[in-house]
Design a protein around this motif. Structure first.
Motif, PDB file in Angstrom:
ATOM      1  N   LYS A  74      25.090  40.988  38.678  1.00 23.65           N
ATOM      2  CA  LYS A  74      24.018  41.283  37.727  1.00 23.65           C
ATOM      3  C   LYS A  74      23.744  42.787  37.743  1.00 23.65           C
ATOM      4  N   GLY A  75      23.490  43.330  36.587  1.00 25.49           N
ATOM      5  CA  GLY A  75      23.325  44.774  36.446  1.00 25.49           C
ATOM      6  C   GLY A  75      24.589  45.466  36.005  1.00 25.49           C
ATOM      7  N   LYS A  76      25.713  44.730  36.020  1.00 30.71           N
ATOM      8  CA  LYS A  76      26.987  45.256  35.549  1.00 30.71           C
ATOM      9  C   LYS A  76      27.451  44.445  34.333  1.00 30.71           C
ATOM     10  N   LEU A  77      28.283  45.058  33.535  1.00 30.79           N
ATOM     11  CA  LEU A  77      28.979  44.321  32.496  1.00 30.79           C
ATOM     12  C   LEU A  77      30.102  43.548  33.175  1.00 30.79           C
ATOM     13  N   LEU A  78      30.044  42.224  33.112  1.00 34.50           N
ATOM     14  CA  LEU A  78      31.024  41.372  33.778  1.00 34.50           C
ATOM     15  C   LEU A  78      32.025  40.859  32.739  1.00 34.50           C
ATOM     16  N   ILE A  79      33.294  41.155  32.965  1.00 35.68           N
ATOM     17  CA  ILE A  79      34.364  40.724  32.055  1.00 35.68           C
ATOM     18  C   ILE A  79      35.199  39.686  32.785  1.00 35.68           C
ATOM     19  N   LEU A  80      35.071  38.428  32.363  1.00 31.08           N
ATOM     20  CA  LEU A  80      35.877  37.353  32.933  1.00 31.08           C
ATOM     21  C   LEU A  80      37.158  37.212  32.119  1.00 31.08           C
ATOM     22  N   ASP A  81      38.287  37.306  32.787  1.00 37.07           N
ATOM     23  CA  ASP A  81      39.581  37.184  32.110  1.00 37.07           C
ATOM     24  C   ASP A  81      40.313  35.973  32.679  1.00 37.07           C
ATOM     25  N   PHE A  82      40.422  34.905  31.869  1.00 33.44           N
ATOM     26  CA  PHE A  82      41.121  33.692  32.293  1.00 33.44           C
ATOM     27  C   PHE A  82      42.622  33.924  32.134  1.00 33.44           C
ATOM     28  N   TRP A  83      43.389  33.633  33.197  1.00 31.46           N
ATOM     29  CA  TRP A  83      44.792  34.009  33.228  1.00 31.46           C
ATOM     30  C   TRP A  83      45.589  33.014  34.056  1.00 31.46           C
ATOM     31  N   ALA A  84      46.914  33.211  34.084  1.00 22.88           N
ATOM     32  CA  ALA A  84      47.812  32.427  34.938  1.00 22.88           C
ATOM     33  C   ALA A  84      49.022  33.286  35.267  1.00 22.88           C
ATOM     34  N   THR A  85      49.678  32.971  36.365  1.00 21.63           N
ATOM     35  CA  THR A  85      50.822  33.778  36.788  1.00 21.63           C
ATOM     36  C   THR A  85      51.997  33.660  35.820  1.00 21.63           C
ATOM     37  N   TRP A  86      52.051  32.563  35.060  1.00 24.13           N
ATOM     38  CA  TRP A  86      53.168  32.348  34.147  1.00 24.13           C
ATOM     39  C   TRP A  86      52.895  32.878  32.745  1.00 24.13           C
ATOM     40  N   MET A  94      47.254  43.411  32.498  1.00 24.28           N
ATOM     41  CA  MET A  94      46.780  43.827  33.831  1.00 24.28           C
ATOM     42  C   MET A  94      46.563  45.336  33.953  1.00 24.28           C
ATOM     43  N   PRO A  95      47.530  46.179  33.553  1.00 24.70           N
ATOM     44  CA  PRO A  95      47.303  47.623  33.705  1.00 24.70           C
ATOM     45  C   PRO A  95      46.080  48.114  32.933  1.00 24.70           C
ATOM     46  N   LYS A  96      45.856  47.578  31.738  1.00 16.92           N
ATOM     47  CA  LYS A  96      44.705  47.999  30.943  1.00 16.92           C
ATOM     48  C   LYS A  96      43.400  47.575  31.611  1.00 16.92           C
ATOM     49  N   PHE A 129      50.398  39.193  43.044  1.00 17.20           N
ATOM     50  CA  PHE A 129      49.831  40.539  43.159  1.00 17.20           C
ATOM     51  C   PHE A 129      50.631  41.420  44.116  1.00 17.20           C
ATOM     52  N   GLU A 130      51.320  40.807  45.053  1.00 22.30           N
ATOM     53  CA  GLU A 130      52.191  41.594  45.919  1.00 22.30           C
ATOM     54  C   GLU A 130      53.408  42.097  45.143  1.00 22.30           C
ATOM     55  N   ARG A 131      53.860  41.282  44.207  1.00 20.55           N
ATOM     56  CA  ARG A 131      55.067  41.636  43.465  1.00 20.55           C
ATOM     57  C   ARG A 131      54.773  42.593  42.314  1.00 20.55           C
ATOM     58  N   TRP A 132      53.732  42.307  41.533  1.00 18.42           N
ATOM     59  CA  TRP A 132      53.446  43.115  40.349  1.00 18.42           C
ATOM     60  C   TRP A 132      52.422  44.184  40.684  1.00 18.42           C
ATOM     61  N   ARG A 133      52.870  45.416  40.688  1.00 15.04           N
ATOM     62  CA  ARG A 133      52.028  46.552  41.038  1.00 15.04           C
ATOM     63  C   ARG A 133      52.188  47.649  40.004  1.00 15.04           C
ATOM     64  N   HIS A 134      51.390  48.708  40.175  1.00 10.51           N
ATOM     65  CA  HIS A 134      51.576  49.911  39.364  1.00 10.51           C
ATOM     66  C   HIS A 134      52.948  50.508  39.654  1.00 10.51           C
ATOM     67  N   ASP A 136      53.679  53.303  40.648  1.00 10.76           N
ATOM     68  CA  ASP A 136      53.654  54.112  41.872  1.00 10.76           C
ATOM     69  C   ASP A 136      53.450  53.271  43.123  1.00 10.76           C
ATOM     70  N   GLY A 137      53.402  51.934  42.967  1.00  6.27           N
ATOM     71  CA  GLY A 137      53.276  51.056  44.118  1.00  6.27           C
ATOM     72  C   GLY A 137      51.871  50.614  44.441  1.00  6.27           C
ATOM     73  N   ARG A 138      50.869  51.199  43.766  1.00  6.49           N
ATOM     74  CA  ARG A 138      49.481  50.795  44.036  1.00  6.49           C
ATOM     75  C   ARG A 138      49.233  49.364  43.564  1.00  6.49           C
ATOM     76  N   CYS A 139      48.406  48.641  44.314  1.00  9.20           N
ATOM     77  CA  CYS A 139      48.012  47.295  43.901  1.00  9.20           C
ATOM     78  C   CYS A 139      46.976  47.383  42.785  1.00  9.20           C
ATOM     79  N   TYR A 140      46.914  46.364  41.976  1.00  9.52           N
ATOM     80  CA  TYR A 140      45.867  46.282  40.974  1.00  9.52           C
ATOM     81  C   TYR A 140      44.539  45.966  41.658  1.00  9.52           C
ATOM     82  N   ALA A 141      43.501  46.736  41.309  1.00 12.68           N
ATOM     83  CA  ALA A 141      42.186  46.581  41.942  1.00 12.68           C
ATOM     84  C   ALA A 141      41.372  45.534  41.196  1.00 12.68           C
ATOM     85  N   LEU A 142      41.923  44.356  41.053  1.00 10.81           N
ATOM     86  CA  LEU A 142      41.272  43.299  40.270  1.00 10.81           C
ATOM     87  C   LEU A 142      41.098  42.060  41.131  1.00 10.81           C
TER      88      LEU A 142
END
Length: 455
Positions: A74-86, A94-96, A129-134, A136-142
């Motif tokens: 609460k106090g933040k704009l919360l964006i729920l993104d429903f997804w699946a690995t497939w 994801m990058p956006k 999430f271990e496989r799909w990264r930026h 440069d190798g950084r993990c997605y902060a999601l």
């Protein structure tokens, strides 16, 4: 040149699926078949402006704690993104989403939601999430909820990705696709300006598009609709429509027009393959997104098409003729079969004996890398395979005059022309270069249609 007649009507479902598989192999086929994926829909959605219940989130990964409550954000704009690995579109977004999370840190929280109905386990999501990264190798902060059984009921949907925007005060602001999750829209949401976002309403594609349940579909003799521009709530893909065992319809939704013409070409003239298609237009960017200065999102918004067609079952053999007629009449483009004089490879007999079929189920395994073969199929299947292989540079035409069924064995693939010729010569065939008139499927802009009407 008449359309091929060698497939019986009962095999039309297989034929259509083969068209889709072939299109995925084409260099110009950029769209993924899972732009929006179907998931079960349950419950009733909250109305915009309603408060969202304070749900307890029991399984979280990539978060500072294993559990949380929606009120924690609460106090933040919360964006729920429903997804699946497939889901290919989910992956593409994801990058956006990660960039927005980083840009608006402290003001926005992007929270991924993976439903238990997706058959994604916690281990599978972690491995994703271990496989799909930026790059440069950084993990997605999601952070992501896994095995969700509650949020999906509050925000029911058939297609993913599906996005729910929850305001800092805990009320539902909008439900959209990921295309609408942009920095500009986020800024307006934070400034309480409420941008005019198109609300995502998933459309039931199991029935003719935009028809009511009251429609007596069994009595419908013919139905067709052609829409230009991306339709939110429709997947990008293709489905067949059947009456019993007969394929008497097809729906192609949120799809490039060029893809639709390719499907028609493969249905009516399968032996032409990719080499038998010519696009001769002044505005190539309207058909090829990679040639357009528009962003991917804007190009889809302008140049995606959705088409649905149902014909009487006794006219099912003419399904793709009707489709071609509709596209030629209403799209602003026109495609037709023409004869062009050009260099080509001619499939000819070498001697009298041909590898006649020994019977059995028709089997086409020419796409195998090792030991491809053909069983109880016409030579047009071989010609089609060669015309879809990038290693064969010239268009191939059948000059054998043989209309029977054959069995062909190839010890190697079909991309090495000298090796292929040796294999064919051993079986009474050969490929010889010649210059002659060959059939090509040509797409042009329709005369008399203003350019602005097509763009």
């Amino acid at each position: 040149m008449k359309p091929s007649k060698w497939l019986p009507g009962l095999l039309m479902p297989i034929l259509f699926l083969l068209f889709i598989l072939l299109l995925q192999l084409l260099p110009g086929f950029l769209i993924q078949m899972a732009r929006a994926q179907s998931v079960p829909a349950t419950g009733q959605s909250l109305a915009v402006g309603q408060p969202v219940p304070d749900v307890h989130l029991e399984e979280l990964i990539n978060y500072s704690a294993p559990t949380a409550r929606l009120s924690d954000f609460k106090g933040k704009l919360l964006i729920l993104d429903f997804w699946a690995t497939w889901c290919g579109t989910c992956k593409a977004a994801m990058p956006k989403l990660d960039a927005i999370q980083r840009e608006f840190e402290g003001q926005v929280q992007v929270l991924l939601v993976n439903s238990g109905s997706n058959k994604d386990t916690e281990e599978k999501v972690k491995a994703y999430f271990e496989r799909w990264r930026h790059p440069d190798g950084r993990c997605y902060a999601l952070p992501s909820v896994v095995n969700d059984t509650i949020l999906g009921n509050l925000f029911p949907h058939r297609l993913i990705p599906h996005v729910a925007w929850i305001g800092p005060d805990g009320t539902l602001l909008a439900t959209t696709g990921t295309d609408q999750v942009t920095p500009e829209n986020v800024r307006q949401m934070l400034a309480r300006e409420r941008p005019a976002l198109p609300q995502k309403k998933d459309i039931d594609v199991s029935r003719p598009l935009f028809t009511m349940e009251e429609l007596p579909a069994g009595n419908m003799l013919r139905y067709s609709i052609l829409l230009k521009g991306k339709v939110s709530g429709l997947p990008s893909g293709n489905r067949i429509r059947q009456q019993g065992d007969t394929v008497n319809g097809a729906a192609l939704t949120n799809t490039p027009l060029l893809t639709m013409y390719r499907i028609v070409q493969r249905a009516l003239y399968p032996e032409l393959g990719a080499k038998g298609l010519r696009v001769e237009v002044s505005d190539s960017a309207a058909l090829y997104p990679e040639l357009s200065p528009l962003s991917d999102t804007d190009w889809k918004a302008r140049h995606f098409y959705s088409y649905d067609l149902v014909v009487p079952s006794h006219q099912a053999d003419s399904l793709f003729h009707y489709m071609l007629g509709d596209l030629n009449t209403f799209s602003g483009y026109y495609a037709t079969l023409e004869q062009r004089r050009m260099d080509c490879l001619v499939l000819v007999r070498k001697g009298k004996a041909l590898p006649a079929s020994q019977g059995g189920a028709p089997t086409n395994q020419l796409f195998r890398e090792k030991q491809p073969f053909l069983r109880n199929m016409p030579l047009s299947a071989l010609v089609s395979r060669l015309n879809n292989h990038s290693g064969i540079t010239l268009q191939v035409v059948d000059g054998t005059g043989y209309n029977g069924l054959v069995d062909i064995e190839l010890s190697e693939g079909v991309g090495d022309l000298p090796a292929l010729r040796r294999e064919l010569q051993r079986q009474g065939l050969d490929l010889r270069q010649a210059r002659r008139r060959v059939p090509v499927f040509v797409i042009r802009e329709k005369p008399g249609v203003p350019q602005q009407a097509k763009r």
